[in-house]
Design an enzyme around this catalytic site. Sequence first.
Site, PDB file in Angstrom:
ATOM      1  N   GLY A  68       0.838  -1.189   0.000  1.00  7.53           N
ATOM      2  CA  GLY A  68       0.000   0.000   0.000  1.00  7.53           C
ATOM      3  C   GLY A  68       0.872   1.238   0.000  1.00  7.53           C
ATOM      4  CB  ALA A 151      -0.277  -7.024  -1.184  1.00  7.11           C
ATOM      5  CG  LEU A 170       4.896   2.704   6.032  1.00  5.61           C
ATOM      6  CD1 LEU A 170       5.920   3.693   5.483  1.00  5.61           C
ATOM      7  CD2 LEU A 170       5.316   2.182   7.387  1.00  5.61           C
ATOM      8  CG  ASP A 173      -9.072   1.533   4.534  1.00  6.36           C
ATOM      9  OD1 ASP A 173      -9.585   1.993   5.573  1.00  6.36           O
ATOM     10  OD2 ASP A 173      -9.693   1.382   3.478  1.00  6.36           O
ATOM     11  CB  THR A 251       4.056   8.172   3.972  1.00  4.32           C
ATOM     12  OG1 THR A 251       3.582   8.488   5.292  1.00  4.32           O
ATOM     13  CG2 THR A 251       4.962   6.948   4.043  1.00  4.32           C
ATOM     14  CD  GLU A 252       2.408  13.291  -0.276  1.00  5.80           C
ATOM     15  OE1 GLU A 252       1.690  14.202   0.169  1.00  5.80           O
ATOM     16  OE2 GLU A 252       3.511  13.506  -0.807  1.00  5.80           O
ATOM     17  CD  GLU A 253      -3.016   9.363   4.603  1.00  9.17           C
ATOM     18  OE1 GLU A 253      -3.366   9.680   5.758  1.00  9.17           O
ATOM     19  OE2 GLU A 253      -3.661   9.684   3.589  1.00  9.17           O
TER      20      GLU A 253
END
Length: 277
Positions: A68, A151, A170, A173, A251-253
């Site tokens: 992810g 995956a 990372l 959801d 990461t963006e999150e």
Amino acid sequence: MAKRRRPSADQPQISLLPQKKHYRQRAHANPFSDHALDYPASPHTIDWSEHYPAFSGSGKRPEFADIGCGFGGLLVALSPLFPDTLMLGAFPCDPISTPLTTAGMEIRVQVTQYVQDRIAALRTTSADPVQSTSSTTAAAYQNVSVVRANAMKFLPNFFSKHSLSALFFLFPDPHFKARKHKARIISHTLLAEYAYVLRPGGIIYTITDVHELHEWMKTHLEAFPLFESVTEHELRQQGHGPVLDAVYHSTEEGKKVERNDGEKWLACFRRKEASRT
């Protein structure tokens, strides 16, 4: 009519890097849906040179997998730290598309395309025209790639037994509703597959900004006999500090959580050697 302005010599050139606004995509994808994807029959049928042309003939296979991988922030951060380690990014659901050593797996079409384009642009803009052809280290970002794949269903089709040294989950959801918990990327059933592809001594890295999901992942990993908890302090003492920094901040999150002054919960586990009696 106003005159058209000519670009000055000092004006910076337009970046080759893709812009996320051109890759609009829903935040999540259903991992139980049937996606029209092609999968290798086994890891041995994959020609990794198509993914990592700079490593063609080396016999190398991916050792890091980012499940992810989102917009590829972790892959981009780790690539220069481990230039000779292949990494792959994957979404929990897409077809193999670009070369890898560090691998990202992603299920969303537009996001996968963005990461592919980002890696291609980084390879182009980072190319050193005067680099020695006798150099034993590949050019920048040649060791990362992304595949569109589910995956949760087909991880062993890409990675053979004990082939990985690191798995990253990372900001997955959280699937808040109880009836959706079966879709969480960490579960007892899936941990058996992660233990299969991860070599003894390999590390699973998990991080989330949802405390309930953190407890869920930690509880399942603690209950699985082939994984043992390892503290952040211990990993940093063993030289994994740069990896942990990338897990927290690349990461963006992760950056979004920092902008909103949110909290992050990290849990790492080491793959144990199976004891036979």
